[in-house]
Design an enzyme around this catalytic site. Structure first.
Site, PDB file in Angstrom:
ATOM      1  N   LYS A 176       0.833  -1.210   0.000  1.00 40.55           N
ATOM      2  CA  LYS A 176       0.000   0.000   0.000  1.00 40.55           C
ATOM      3  C   LYS A 176       0.863   1.255   0.000  1.00 40.55           C
ATOM      4  CE  LYS A 176      -3.519   2.716   0.049  1.00 40.55           C
ATOM      5  NZ  LYS A 176      -4.498   2.852   1.123  1.00 40.55           N
ATOM      6  N   LYS A 244       0.231  12.862   4.950  1.00 40.75           N
ATOM      7  CA  LYS A 244       0.491  11.696   5.805  1.00 40.75           C
ATOM      8  C   LYS A 244       1.093  10.530   5.017  1.00 40.75           C
ATOM      9  CE  LYS A 244      -2.909   8.803   6.732  1.00 40.75           C
ATOM     10  NZ  LYS A 244      -2.540   7.402   6.383  1.00 40.75           N
TER      11      LYS A 244
END
Length: 303
Positions: A176, A244
């Protein structure tokens, strides 16, 4: 149908979590839900399902808990905070973690929850709200065989593609992270290209039409620049998400002294957009950092 299926709960009813909960419900599960916004859980339950006031209440009723919160800190709170999942879960229950997090954090949670008699699935997701709601999103998973066995029916109902990438946590989150590297860079360069076109006086809709039918196209250009043309910066995925996520990408690479020059540049672009006040807008708002351009207005025609 409910009796033949594991009891399942979804924590976090944002754009992705709500779609997942609806998909599970449409696949015959009795879905328990919990969200910091009680009204969101109540709205889901009013159409079929059970609203739970706390993660603990949800965990006590479910053998599979799917967490679709934003980051590691929120997962920590869901698991171990007051009225958390870990303290209330039934022995042998499974926690499916769908957030984008540091892979090392995910590995540590597997160890911690296993010691408490609970299973853990490292299961970041991709595809956006529409694919979550239609059951066509992608899951990048890694888990021990026992965890897969416990959660298999839920995973297969949630997603169109469930990739099994390893027999312990960490591999799913690593894949991911790499996906987010590409997604963030693609959004940033799509914004850069559109900004250059606007600066040079090219018609924005014409540019969009040409690029989306040419070799320079990407899924992110086609999807995100449509938001720019519509002047719609409603945050389906916010600028601060990529602050982030690209930060996690760079942290992961930094640990092994691996250079990521394009990811670093894209991260700075999202940081600049956030600092300028666009952090909670759609990630396509990164285009607003470019000077000397006039962005399309909501009144203009969209492709």
């Amino acid at each position: 149908m409910h009796a033949a299926l594991p009891s399942v709960g979804v924590i976090g009813l944002g754009a992705m979590g709500l779609g997942i909960a609806k998909t599970l419900r449409s696949n015959g599960f009795l879905v328990h839900v919990c969200d910091v916004r009680a009204e969101a859980a109540a709205a889901f339950a009013s159409e079929g399902g059970v609203a739970c006031a706390t993660p603990a209440a949800l965990a006590a009723a479910c053998t599979v808990v799917v967490s679709v919160v934003v980051n590691a800190a929120q997962n920590e709170a869901v698991l171990y905070g007051a009225d958390g999942v870990a303290g209330a879960a039934q022995p042998g229950s499974t926690y499916v973690m769908c957030s984008t997090v540091d892979p090392n954090w995910s590995i540590a949670q597997e160890t911690r929850l296993n010691a408490m008699g609970l299973h853990y699935v490292d299961a970041p997701i991709s595809g956006g709200a529409a694919k979550a709601a239609s059951g066509q999103m992608t899951m990048m998973t890694s888990a021990k065989p026992q965890a897969y066995a416990a959660a298999d029916a839920v995973l297969n109902a949630m997603a169109g593609k469930v990739y099994r990438l390893g027999d312990q946590a960490g591999a799913g989150s690593k894949v991911k992270i790499i996906n987010q590297l590409l997604a963030g860079v693609h959004i940033a360069v799509a914004a850069e290209a559109m900004a250059l076109g606007l600066r040079e006086g090219v018609d924005a809709a014409a540019l969009y039409e040409v690029i989306t039918h040419s070799a320079g196209n990407s899924w992110m250009f086609e999807n995100r620049m449509a938001h720019v043309l519509a002047a719609d910066y409603t945050p389906l995925s916010a600028v601060d998400i990529f602050v982030k996520d690209l930060g996690l990408v760079l942290d992961t690479a930094r640990a092994s002294k691996f250079p990521l020059p394009l990811a670093a540049t894209a991260h700075q672009m999202f940081m600049q957009a956030s600092t300028a006040g666009y952090g909670r807008e759609d990630d396509s708002a990164v285009i607003k950092i470019f000077p000397g351009i006039t962005l399309p207005s909501a009144q203009e025609a969209t492709p």
